[in-house]
Design a protein around this motif. Structure first.
Motif, PDB file in Angstrom:
ATOM      1  N   VAL A   1       0.625   9.822   9.925  1.00 53.68           N
ATOM      2  CA  VAL A   1       0.090   8.959   9.181  1.00 53.68           C
ATOM      3  C   VAL A   1      -1.074   9.749   8.578  1.00 53.68           C
ATOM      4  O   VAL A   1      -1.462   9.505   7.422  1.00 53.68           O
ATOM      5  N   LEU A   2      -1.828  10.546   9.403  1.00 54.66           N
ATOM      6  CA  LEU A   2      -3.002  11.263   9.017  1.00 54.66           C
ATOM      7  C   LEU A   2      -2.451  12.261   7.692  1.00 54.66           C
ATOM      8  O   LEU A   2      -3.163  12.333   6.776  1.00 54.66           O
ATOM      9  N   LEU A   3      -1.402  12.895   7.845  1.00 51.60           N
ATOM     10  CA  LEU A   3      -0.696  13.753   6.673  1.00 51.60           C
ATOM     11  C   LEU A   3      -0.455  12.889   5.457  1.00 51.60           C
ATOM     12  O   LEU A   3      -0.811  13.385   4.332  1.00 51.60           O
ATOM     13  N   ILE A   4       0.075  11.802   5.868  1.00 51.03           N
ATOM     14  CA  ILE A   4       0.665  11.001   4.518  1.00 51.03           C
ATOM     15  C   ILE A   4      -0.724  10.502   3.865  1.00 51.03           C
ATOM     16  O   ILE A   4      -0.888  10.330   2.562  1.00 51.03           O
ATOM     17  N   VAL A   5      -1.921   9.886   4.705  1.00 46.77           N
ATOM     18  CA  VAL A   5      -2.986   9.266   3.975  1.00 46.77           C
ATOM     19  C   VAL A   5      -3.804  10.570   3.103  1.00 46.77           C
ATOM     20  O   VAL A   5      -4.123  10.505   2.104  1.00 46.77           O
ATOM     21  N   TYR A   6      -3.749  11.801   3.998  1.00 49.05           N
ATOM     22  CA  TYR A   6      -4.352  12.995   3.349  1.00 49.05           C
ATOM     23  C   TYR A   6      -3.747  13.342   2.229  1.00 49.05           C
ATOM     24  O   TYR A   6      -4.274  13.517   1.162  1.00 49.05           O
ATOM     25  N   LEU A   7      -2.542  13.750   2.074  1.00 44.75           N
ATOM     26  CA  LEU A   7      -1.390  13.937   0.964  1.00 44.75           C
ATOM     27  C   LEU A   7      -1.540  12.851  -0.042  1.00 44.75           C
ATOM     28  O   LEU A   7      -1.702  13.158  -1.421  1.00 44.75           O
ATOM     29  N   GLY A   8      -1.568  11.686   0.178  1.00 42.77           N
ATOM     30  CA  GLY A   8      -1.387  10.635  -0.621  1.00 42.77           C
ATOM     31  C   GLY A   8      -2.899  10.359  -1.423  1.00 42.77           C
ATOM     32  O   GLY A   8      -2.848  10.025  -2.467  1.00 42.77           O
ATOM     33  N   GLY A   9      -3.760  10.576  -0.422  1.00 40.24           N
ATOM     34  CA  GLY A   9      -5.077  10.301  -1.070  1.00 40.24           C
ATOM     35  C   GLY A   9      -5.427  11.558  -2.180  1.00 40.24           C
ATOM     36  O   GLY A   9      -5.923  11.203  -3.215  1.00 40.24           O
ATOM     37  N   ARG A  10      -4.948  12.708  -1.885  1.00 38.73           N
ATOM     38  CA  ARG A  10      -5.011  13.807  -2.926  1.00 38.73           C
ATOM     39  C   ARG A  10      -4.571  13.384  -4.371  1.00 38.73           C
ATOM     40  O   ARG A  10      -4.834  13.699  -5.450  1.00 38.73           O
ATOM     41  N   ASN A  11      -3.204  12.873  -3.907  1.00 35.64           N
ATOM     42  CA  ASN A  11      -2.383  12.601  -5.402  1.00 35.64           C
ATOM     43  C   ASN A  11      -2.899  11.402  -5.890  1.00 35.64           C
ATOM     44  O   ASN A  11      -3.101  11.413  -7.251  1.00 35.64           O
ATOM     45  N   ILE A  12      -3.550  10.457  -5.279  1.00 34.62           N
ATOM     46  CA  ILE A  12      -4.001   9.460  -6.046  1.00 34.62           C
ATOM     47  C   ILE A  12      -5.512   9.856  -6.713  1.00 34.62           C
ATOM     48  O   ILE A  12      -5.705   9.399  -7.918  1.00 34.62           O
ATOM     49  N   VAL A  13      -6.333  10.740  -6.082  1.00 37.07           N
ATOM     50  CA  VAL A  13      -7.500  11.231  -6.926  1.00 37.07           C
ATOM     51  C   VAL A  13      -7.063  12.040  -8.135  1.00 37.07           C
ATOM     52  O   VAL A  13      -7.531  11.890  -8.922  1.00 37.07           O
TER      53      VAL A  13
ATOM     54  N   THR B   1      -1.512   3.678  -6.161  1.00 36.26           N
ATOM     55  CA  THR B   1      -1.984   3.037  -4.552  1.00 36.26           C
ATOM     56  C   THR B   1      -0.606   2.438  -3.798  1.00 36.26           C
ATOM     57  O   THR B   1      -0.386   2.474  -2.552  1.00 36.26           O
ATOM     58  N   GLY B   2       0.429   1.655  -4.769  1.00 33.52           N
ATOM     59  CA  GLY B   2       1.197   1.003  -4.218  1.00 33.52           C
ATOM     60  C   GLY B   2       2.296   1.853  -3.784  1.00 33.52           C
ATOM     61  O   GLY B   2       2.996   1.551  -2.503  1.00 33.52           O
ATOM     62  N   GLU B   3       2.341   2.850  -4.256  1.00 31.65           N
ATOM     63  CA  GLU B   3       3.355   3.871  -3.789  1.00 31.65           C
ATOM     64  C   GLU B   3       2.824   4.623  -2.556  1.00 31.65           C
ATOM     65  O   GLU B   3       3.718   4.588  -1.793  1.00 31.65           O
ATOM     66  N   LEU B   4       1.930   4.710  -2.307  1.00 31.51           N
ATOM     67  CA  LEU B   4       1.283   5.333  -0.986  1.00 31.51           C
ATOM     68  C   LEU B   4       1.537   4.340   0.155  1.00 31.51           C
ATOM     69  O   LEU B   4       1.920   4.675   1.218  1.00 31.51           O
ATOM     70  N   THR B   5       1.486   3.032  -0.284  1.00 35.81           N
ATOM     71  CA  THR B   5       1.499   2.112   0.649  1.00 35.81           C
ATOM     72  C   THR B   5       3.032   1.966   0.927  1.00 35.81           C
ATOM     73  O   THR B   5       3.249   1.621   2.203  1.00 35.81           O
ATOM     74  N   SER B   6       3.870   1.944   0.201  1.00 36.95           N
ATOM     75  CA  SER B   6       5.221   1.995   0.327  1.00 36.95           C
ATOM     76  C   SER B   6       5.780   3.241   1.351  1.00 36.95           C
ATOM     77  O   SER B   6       6.706   2.976   2.453  1.00 36.95           O
ATOM     78  N   ILE B   7       5.224   4.288   0.947  1.00 37.15           N
ATOM     79  CA  ILE B   7       5.500   5.541   1.809  1.00 37.15           C
ATOM     80  C   ILE B   7       5.029   5.191   3.228  1.00 37.15           C
ATOM     81  O   ILE B   7       5.861   5.569   4.446  1.00 37.15           O
ATOM     82  N   MET B   8       4.062   4.639   3.425  1.00 38.57           N
ATOM     83  CA  MET B   8       3.372   4.476   4.682  1.00 38.57           C
ATOM     84  C   MET B   8       4.294   3.213   5.682  1.00 38.57           C
ATOM     85  O   MET B   8       4.795   3.642   6.739  1.00 38.57           O
ATOM     86  N   VAL B   9       4.876   2.357   4.906  1.00 39.32           N
ATOM     87  CA  VAL B   9       5.820   1.321   5.466  1.00 39.32           C
ATOM     88  C   VAL B   9       6.893   1.999   6.114  1.00 39.32           C
ATOM     89  O   VAL B   9       7.296   1.788   6.940  1.00 39.32           O
ATOM     90  N   TYR B  10       7.601   2.774   4.894  1.00 35.94           N
ATOM     91  CA  TYR B  10       8.988   3.398   5.357  1.00 35.94           C
ATOM     92  C   TYR B  10       8.616   4.272   6.571  1.00 35.94           C
ATOM     93  O   TYR B  10       9.651   4.411   7.359  1.00 35.94           O
ATOM     94  N   ALA B  11       7.701   4.975   6.333  1.00 39.59           N
ATOM     95  CA  ALA B  11       7.645   6.158   7.496  1.00 39.59           C
ATOM     96  C   ALA B  11       7.412   5.475   8.751  1.00 39.59           C
ATOM     97  O   ALA B  11       7.964   6.049   9.800  1.00 39.59           O
ATOM     98  N   MET B  12       6.501   4.379   8.821  1.00 41.81           N
ATOM     99  CA  MET B  12       6.338   3.787  10.246  1.00 41.81           C
ATOM    100  C   MET B  12       7.685   3.197  10.763  1.00 41.81           C
ATOM    101  O   MET B  12       7.902   3.148  11.768  1.00 41.81           O
ATOM    102  N   GLN B  13       8.591   2.634   9.817  1.00 40.55           N
ATOM    103  CA  GLN B  13       9.723   1.951  10.200  1.00 40.55           C
ATOM    104  C   GLN B  13      10.549   3.319  10.818  1.00 40.55           C
ATOM    105  O   GLN B  13      11.168   2.818  11.816  1.00 40.55           O
TER     106      GLN B  13
END
Length: 349
Positions: A21-33, A39-51
Protein backbone atom coordinates in the motif's frame (compact mmCIF):
# COMPACT_ATOMS: atom_id res chain seq x y z
CA UNK A 1 6.14 -26.55 12.89
CA UNK A 2 2.57 -25.87 11.75
CA UNK A 3 1.87 -23.76 14.84
CA UNK A 4 4.97 -21.66 14.21
CA UNK A 5 3.83 -20.99 10.64
CA UNK A 6 0.36 -20.04 11.92
CA UNK A 7 1.94 -17.61 14.39
CA UNK A 8 4.07 -15.95 11.69
CA UNK A 9 1.54 -16.04 8.85
CA UNK A 10 -0.74 -13.20 9.91
CA UNK A 11 1.90 -10.59 10.90
CA UNK A 12 4.01 -11.33 7.78
CA UNK A 13 0.99 -10.95 5.48
CA UNK A 14 -0.13 -7.75 7.23
CA UNK A 15 3.37 -6.33 6.93
CA UNK A 16 3.48 -7.25 3.23
CA UNK A 17 0.09 -5.64 2.56
CA UNK A 18 1.07 -2.42 4.31
CA UNK A 19 4.38 -2.24 2.38
CA UNK A 20 2.50 -2.74 -0.91
CA UNK A 21 0.00 0.00 0.00
CA UNK A 22 2.81 2.40 0.89
CA UNK A 23 4.59 1.72 -2.43
CA UNK A 24 1.37 2.21 -4.41
CA UNK A 25 0.62 5.48 -2.56
CA UNK A 26 4.19 6.70 -3.04
CA UNK A 27 4.45 5.85 -6.75
CA UNK A 28 0.86 6.89 -7.50
CA UNK A 29 1.32 10.18 -5.63
CA UNK A 30 4.42 11.00 -7.70
CA UNK A 31 2.54 10.23 -10.94
CA UNK A 32 -0.39 12.41 -9.88
CA UNK A 33 2.00 15.30 -9.05
CA UNK A 34 3.63 14.96 -12.48
CA UNK A 35 0.14 14.63 -14.01
CA UNK A 36 0.79 11.19 -15.55
CA UNK A 37 -1.99 9.56 -13.51
CA UNK A 38 -5.48 10.53 -12.39
CA UNK A 39 -6.72 10.18 -8.81
CA UNK A 40 -9.43 7.69 -9.92
CA UNK A 41 -6.79 5.49 -11.52
CA UNK A 42 -4.81 5.38 -8.25
CA UNK A 43 -7.97 4.46 -6.35
CA UNK A 44 -8.69 1.63 -8.80
CA UNK A 45 -5.14 0.28 -8.43
CA UNK A 46 -5.50 0.39 -4.63
CA UNK A 47 -8.80 -1.55 -4.72
CA UNK A 48 -7.47 -4.21 -7.11
CA UNK A 49 -4.23 -4.56 -5.16
CA UNK A 50 -6.11 -5.07 -1.88
CA UNK A 51 -8.35 -7.72 -3.46
CA UNK A 52 -5.32 -9.58 -4.82
CA UNK A 53 -3.50 -9.39 -1.49
CA UNK A 54 -6.55 -10.62 0.45
CA UNK A 55 -6.83 -13.59 -1.93
CA UNK A 56 -3.16 -14.39 -1.43
CA UNK A 57 -3.67 -14.24 2.36
CA UNK A 58 -6.53 -16.76 2.07
CA UNK A 59 -4.30 -19.03 -0.02
CA UNK A 60 -1.61 -18.95 2.67
CA UNK A 61 -4.21 -19.92 5.30
CA UNK A 62 -5.23 -22.89 3.13
CA UNK A 63 -1.62 -24.08 3.06
CA UNK A 64 -1.39 -23.65 6.83
CA UNK A 65 -4.57 -25.72 7.33
CA UNK A 66 -3.15 -28.43 5.09
CA UNK A 67 -0.01 -28.55 7.26
CA UNK A 68 -2.08 -28.79 10.46
CA UNK A 69 -4.23 -31.54 8.90
CA UNK A 70 -1.09 -33.40 7.87
CA UNK A 71 0.26 -33.22 11.44
CA UNK A 72 -3.10 -34.50 12.79
CA UNK A 73 -3.11 -37.32 10.24
CA UNK A 74 0.34 -38.40 11.39
CA UNK A 75 -0.90 -38.60 14.98
CA UNK A 76 -3.97 -40.64 14.00
CA UNK A 77 -1.87 -43.02 11.91
CA UNK A 78 0.51 -43.46 14.84
CA UNK A 79 -2.38 -44.63 17.01
CA UNK A 80 -3.88 -46.88 14.31
CA UNK A 81 -0.53 -48.54 13.60
CA UNK A 82 0.29 -49.04 17.28
CA UNK A 83 0.59 -52.74 18.12
CA UNK A 84 -1.14 -53.57 21.44
CA UNK A 85 1.12 -54.99 24.11
CA UNK A 86 -1.59 -57.46 25.10
CA UNK A 87 -1.84 -60.16 22.45
CA UNK A 88 -3.95 -63.32 22.57
CA UNK A 89 -2.09 -66.58 22.53
CA UNK A 90 -2.89 -69.06 19.77
CA UNK A 91 -4.27 -71.52 22.33
CA UNK A 92 -5.98 -68.84 24.45
CA UNK A 93 -8.76 -70.02 26.77
CA UNK A 94 -12.17 -68.92 25.48
CA UNK A 95 -14.45 -69.83 28.37
CA UNK A 96 -14.45 -68.55 31.96
CA UNK A 97 -15.35 -71.47 34.30
CA UNK A 98 -16.67 -69.36 37.19
CA UNK A 99 -16.45 -65.97 38.89
CA UNK A 100 -13.72 -66.74 41.42
CA UNK A 101 -10.82 -64.27 41.61
CA UNK A 102 -7.32 -64.83 42.97
CA UNK A 103 -4.49 -62.34 43.42
CA UNK A 104 -1.23 -64.18 44.05
CA UNK A 105 1.74 -62.03 45.12
CA UNK A 106 0.58 -59.27 42.78
CA UNK A 107 2.76 -56.22 42.27
CA UNK A 108 1.85 -53.53 39.75
CA UNK A 109 3.50 -50.35 38.53
CA UNK A 110 2.15 -48.06 35.81
CA UNK A 111 5.78 -47.39 34.82
CA UNK A 112 6.57 -51.09 34.43
CA UNK A 113 9.56 -52.86 35.90
CA UNK A 114 11.49 -50.66 38.32
CA UNK A 115 8.73 -48.06 38.71
CA UNK A 116 6.92 -47.09 41.89
CA UNK A 117 4.48 -49.86 42.84
CA UNK A 118 0.79 -48.96 42.96
CA UNK A 119 -0.11 -52.46 44.22
CA UNK A 120 2.25 -54.34 46.53
CA UNK A 121 2.23 -58.03 47.32
CA UNK A 122 -1.55 -58.51 47.07
CA UNK A 123 -2.72 -62.01 48.07
CA UNK A 124 -6.51 -62.35 47.97
CA UNK A 125 -8.92 -65.14 47.04
CA UNK A 126 -12.54 -64.28 46.27
CA UNK A 127 -14.99 -67.13 45.90
CA UNK A 128 -17.42 -67.23 43.01
CA UNK A 129 -20.72 -65.58 43.93
CA UNK A 130 -19.33 -63.43 46.76
CA UNK A 131 -20.00 -59.71 47.16
CA UNK A 132 -16.78 -57.91 48.03
CA UNK A 133 -16.48 -54.30 49.14
CA UNK A 134 -13.20 -52.45 48.60
CA UNK A 135 -12.76 -49.35 50.69
CA UNK A 136 -9.88 -46.96 51.27
CA UNK A 137 -8.75 -43.38 50.92
CA UNK A 138 -8.29 -41.43 47.70
CA UNK A 139 -5.20 -42.64 45.86
CA UNK A 140 -5.01 -45.94 47.73
CA UNK A 141 -5.15 -47.91 44.41
CA UNK A 142 -8.70 -49.27 44.79
CA UNK A 143 -9.55 -48.72 41.12
CA UNK A 144 -6.16 -50.10 40.08
CA UNK A 145 -6.97 -53.28 42.00
CA UNK A 146 -10.24 -53.71 40.08
CA UNK A 147 -8.65 -52.94 36.69
CA UNK A 148 -6.37 -55.96 37.05
CA UNK A 149 -9.34 -58.34 36.87
CA UNK A 150 -10.47 -57.72 33.23
CA UNK A 151 -6.80 -57.30 32.30
CA UNK A 152 -6.95 -53.62 31.50
CA UNK A 153 -3.34 -53.73 32.67
CA UNK A 154 -0.92 -56.62 33.08
CA UNK A 155 0.61 -57.23 36.49
CA UNK A 156 4.26 -56.32 37.02
CA UNK A 157 4.75 -59.31 39.29
CA UNK A 158 2.67 -62.28 40.44
CA UNK A 159 -0.58 -63.33 38.78
CA UNK A 160 -4.30 -62.55 38.69
CA UNK A 161 -6.57 -65.54 38.14
CA UNK A 162 -10.24 -65.61 37.17
CA UNK A 163 -11.97 -68.96 37.38
CA UNK A 164 -8.65 -70.45 38.48
CA UNK A 165 -6.91 -69.45 35.22
CA UNK A 166 -4.36 -66.67 34.80
CA UNK A 167 -6.03 -63.78 32.97
CA UNK A 168 -3.06 -63.71 30.56
CA UNK A 169 -4.11 -67.17 29.33
CA UNK A 170 -7.58 -65.99 28.28
CA UNK A 171 -8.76 -64.68 24.95
CA UNK A 172 -9.26 -60.98 25.80
CA UNK A 173 -12.71 -60.77 24.23
CA UNK A 174 -13.88 -63.93 26.01
CA UNK A 175 -12.60 -62.66 29.37
CA UNK A 176 -14.10 -59.21 29.06
CA UNK A 177 -17.44 -60.60 27.87
CA UNK A 178 -17.70 -62.21 31.31
CA UNK A 179 -16.76 -59.04 33.21
CA UNK A 180 -19.18 -56.11 33.30
CA UNK A 181 -18.39 -52.73 34.82
CA UNK A 182 -20.69 -50.16 36.45
CA UNK A 183 -18.96 -46.82 36.87
CA UNK A 184 -19.70 -43.69 38.88
CA UNK A 185 -20.56 -41.76 35.73
CA UNK A 186 -22.17 -44.02 33.14
CA UNK A 187 -22.96 -42.78 29.66
CA UNK A 188 -26.30 -43.29 27.92
CA UNK A 189 -26.24 -42.75 24.17
CA UNK A 190 -28.87 -41.01 22.08
CA UNK A 191 -31.34 -43.68 21.03
CA UNK A 192 -34.11 -45.73 22.59
CA UNK A 193 -33.88 -47.41 25.99
CA UNK A 194 -33.87 -50.76 24.16
CA UNK A 195 -30.88 -49.69 22.08
CA UNK A 196 -28.99 -48.48 25.16
CA UNK A 197 -29.54 -51.76 27.02
CA UNK A 198 -28.67 -53.83 23.93
CA UNK A 199 -25.37 -51.96 23.65
CA UNK A 200 -24.10 -54.62 26.07
CA UNK A 201 -25.40 -57.42 23.82
CA UNK A 202 -26.72 -56.48 20.39
CA UNK A 203 -28.30 -59.93 19.95
CA UNK A 204 -30.42 -59.73 23.13
CA UNK A 205 -34.13 -60.40 22.68
CA UNK A 206 -36.89 -58.12 23.95
CA UNK A 207 -37.63 -60.63 26.71
CA UNK A 208 -33.99 -60.63 27.85
CA UNK A 209 -33.91 -56.82 27.91
CA UNK A 210 -37.05 -56.71 30.04
CA UNK A 211 -35.71 -59.44 32.36
CA UNK A 212 -32.48 -57.57 33.18
CA UNK A 213 -34.38 -54.29 33.53
CA UNK A 214 -36.66 -55.90 36.10
CA UNK A 215 -33.63 -57.35 37.88
CA UNK A 216 -31.96 -53.92 37.84
CA UNK A 217 -35.19 -52.25 39.04
CA UNK A 218 -35.27 -50.20 35.86
CA UNK A 219 -38.52 -51.63 34.49
CA UNK A 220 -40.61 -49.54 36.90
CA UNK A 221 -39.50 -46.13 35.65
CA UNK A 222 -39.40 -47.33 32.02
CA UNK A 223 -43.08 -48.28 32.20
CA UNK A 224 -43.91 -44.73 33.29
CA UNK A 225 -42.80 -43.32 29.93
CA UNK A 226 -45.50 -43.13 27.21
CA UNK A 227 -43.35 -45.08 24.75
CA UNK A 228 -41.90 -47.38 27.42
CA UNK A 229 -38.80 -49.17 26.08
CA UNK A 230 -38.98 -47.23 22.82
CA UNK A 231 -38.54 -43.93 24.69
CA UNK A 232 -35.74 -41.86 23.15
CA UNK A 233 -32.80 -41.03 25.39
CA UNK A 234 -31.16 -37.70 24.53
CA UNK A 235 -27.38 -37.40 24.26
CA UNK A 236 -25.83 -38.06 27.65
CA UNK A 237 -29.14 -39.26 29.14
CA UNK A 238 -30.14 -35.79 30.28
CA UNK A 239 -33.86 -36.62 30.19
CA UNK A 240 -33.57 -39.24 32.98
CA UNK A 241 -32.47 -38.83 36.58
CA UNK A 242 -29.14 -39.97 38.00
CA UNK A 243 -30.71 -42.97 39.74
CA UNK A 244 -32.60 -43.99 36.59
CA UNK A 245 -29.45 -43.67 34.51
CA UNK A 246 -27.52 -45.80 37.00
CA UNK A 247 -30.17 -48.55 37.00
CA UNK A 248 -30.18 -48.55 33.19
CA UNK A 249 -26.39 -48.89 33.28
CA UNK A 250 -26.70 -51.86 35.66
CA UNK A 251 -29.23 -53.48 33.29
CA UNK A 252 -26.82 -52.94 30.39
CA UNK A 253 -24.05 -54.57 32.42
CA UNK A 254 -26.24 -57.61 33.20
CA UNK A 255 -27.47 -58.18 29.63
CA UNK A 256 -24.27 -60.12 28.83
CA UNK A 257 -24.99 -62.50 31.75
CA UNK A 258 -21.48 -61.94 33.16
CA UNK A 259 -19.67 -64.03 35.75
CA UNK A 260 -18.33 -60.88 37.43
CA UNK A 261 -19.75 -57.41 38.01
CA UNK A 262 -17.21 -54.70 38.89
CA UNK A 263 -18.69 -51.54 40.38
CA UNK A 264 -16.36 -48.54 40.74
CA UNK A 265 -18.01 -45.95 43.01
CA UNK A 266 -21.48 -46.77 41.59
CA UNK A 267 -23.34 -44.66 44.19
CA UNK A 268 -20.93 -41.71 44.24
CA UNK A 269 -23.14 -39.45 42.11
CA UNK A 270 -26.46 -40.45 43.72
CA UNK A 271 -28.45 -39.05 46.62
CA UNK A 272 -28.82 -41.17 49.76
CA UNK A 273 -32.21 -42.64 48.74
CA UNK A 274 -31.01 -43.65 45.26
CA UNK A 275 -27.75 -44.99 46.73
CA UNK A 276 -29.68 -47.19 49.21
CA UNK A 277 -31.83 -48.51 46.35
CA UNK A 278 -28.70 -49.30 44.32
CA UNK A 279 -27.09 -51.20 47.20
CA UNK A 280 -30.30 -53.21 47.65
CA UNK A 281 -30.15 -53.90 43.92
CA UNK A 282 -26.62 -55.32 44.18
CA UNK A 283 -27.73 -57.62 47.00
CA UNK A 284 -30.50 -58.97 44.76
CA UNK A 285 -28.13 -59.37 41.80
CA UNK A 286 -25.79 -61.37 44.02
CA UNK A 287 -28.55 -63.92 44.49
CA UNK A 288 -28.26 -64.65 40.76
CA UNK A 289 -24.78 -66.04 41.39
CA UNK A 290 -22.57 -63.27 39.98
CA UNK A 291 -19.42 -62.25 41.82
CA UNK A 292 -19.63 -58.55 42.68
CA UNK A 293 -16.57 -56.43 43.45
CA UNK A 294 -17.59 -52.96 44.58
CA UNK A 295 -15.18 -50.04 45.08
CA UNK A 296 -16.60 -47.38 47.35
CA UNK A 297 -15.82 -44.54 49.74
CA UNK A 298 -19.16 -45.03 51.47
CA UNK A 299 -19.23 -46.98 54.72
CA UNK A 300 -22.97 -47.45 54.27
CA UNK A 301 -22.47 -48.98 50.81
CA UNK A 302 -19.72 -51.30 52.07
CA UNK A 303 -22.12 -52.70 54.68
CA UNK A 304 -24.00 -54.55 51.94
CA UNK A 305 -20.89 -56.67 51.15
CA UNK A 306 -20.23 -60.06 52.71
CA UNK A 307 -16.53 -59.21 52.93
CA UNK A 308 -14.72 -55.89 52.99
CA UNK A 309 -11.11 -55.27 51.94
CA UNK A 310 -9.40 -52.17 53.31
CA UNK A 311 -6.65 -50.94 50.98
CA UNK A 312 -4.00 -48.48 52.07
CA UNK A 313 -1.05 -47.37 49.92
CA UNK A 314 -1.57 -50.27 47.50
CA UNK A 315 -1.65 -52.96 50.19
CA UNK A 316 -4.48 -54.88 51.85
CA UNK A 317 -4.48 -53.31 55.32
CA UNK A 318 -7.29 -55.43 56.76
CA UNK A 319 -10.11 -57.81 55.82
CA UNK A 320 -13.48 -57.82 57.52
CA UNK A 321 -15.98 -60.69 57.16
CA UNK A 322 -19.60 -59.88 57.80
CA UNK A 323 -20.65 -63.35 59.01
CA UNK A 324 -23.71 -62.96 61.22
CA UNK A 325 -23.16 -59.28 61.94
CA UNK A 326 -26.10 -56.94 61.48
CA UNK A 327 -25.79 -53.82 59.34
CA UNK A 328 -25.34 -51.57 62.39
CA UNK A 329 -22.55 -53.77 63.79
CA UNK A 330 -20.92 -53.97 60.37
CA UNK A 331 -21.15 -50.19 60.01
CA UNK A 332 -19.42 -49.72 63.37
CA UNK A 333 -16.62 -52.18 62.60
CA UNK A 334 -15.92 -50.59 59.21
CA UNK A 335 -15.89 -47.13 60.81
CA UNK A 336 -13.50 -48.32 63.54
CA UNK A 337 -11.12 -49.80 60.96
CA UNK A 338 -11.14 -46.60 58.89
CA UNK A 339 -10.29 -44.67 62.05
CA UNK A 340 -7.32 -46.98 62.64
CA UNK A 341 -6.17 -46.39 59.06
CA UNK A 342 -6.58 -42.61 59.36
CA UNK A 343 -4.64 -42.46 62.63
CA UNK A 344 -1.77 -44.56 61.29
CA UNK A 345 -2.59 -47.75 63.16
CA UNK A 346 -0.79 -51.01 62.44
CA UNK A 347 -1.89 -53.43 59.73
CA UNK A 348 -3.65 -56.53 61.06
CA UNK A 349 -5.65 -59.52 59.87
Amino acid sequence: KAEKIVAWNSPVMQFTMNIVVLLIVYLGGRNIVFQTMETGELTSIMVYAMQILMSLMMVTFVFVLIMIAEASTDRIEEVLKEVPEMQDKEDAVKEVPDGSISFENVDFSYAGEGGNLSLKNINIHIKSGQTIGIIGGTGSAKSTFVQMIPRLYDVTGGSVKVGGIDVREYNLEALRDQVSMVLQKNVLFSGTIYENIRWGNEHATDEEVQRVCKLAQADGFVQEFPNKYNTMIVQGGNNVSGGQKQRAAVARALITDPQLVLADEPSGALDSHAADALMQLFEEINQEGQTIVMVTHSVKAACSAKRVLFIKDGEVFHQLYRGNLGRDEMYQKISDTLTIIATGGERHE
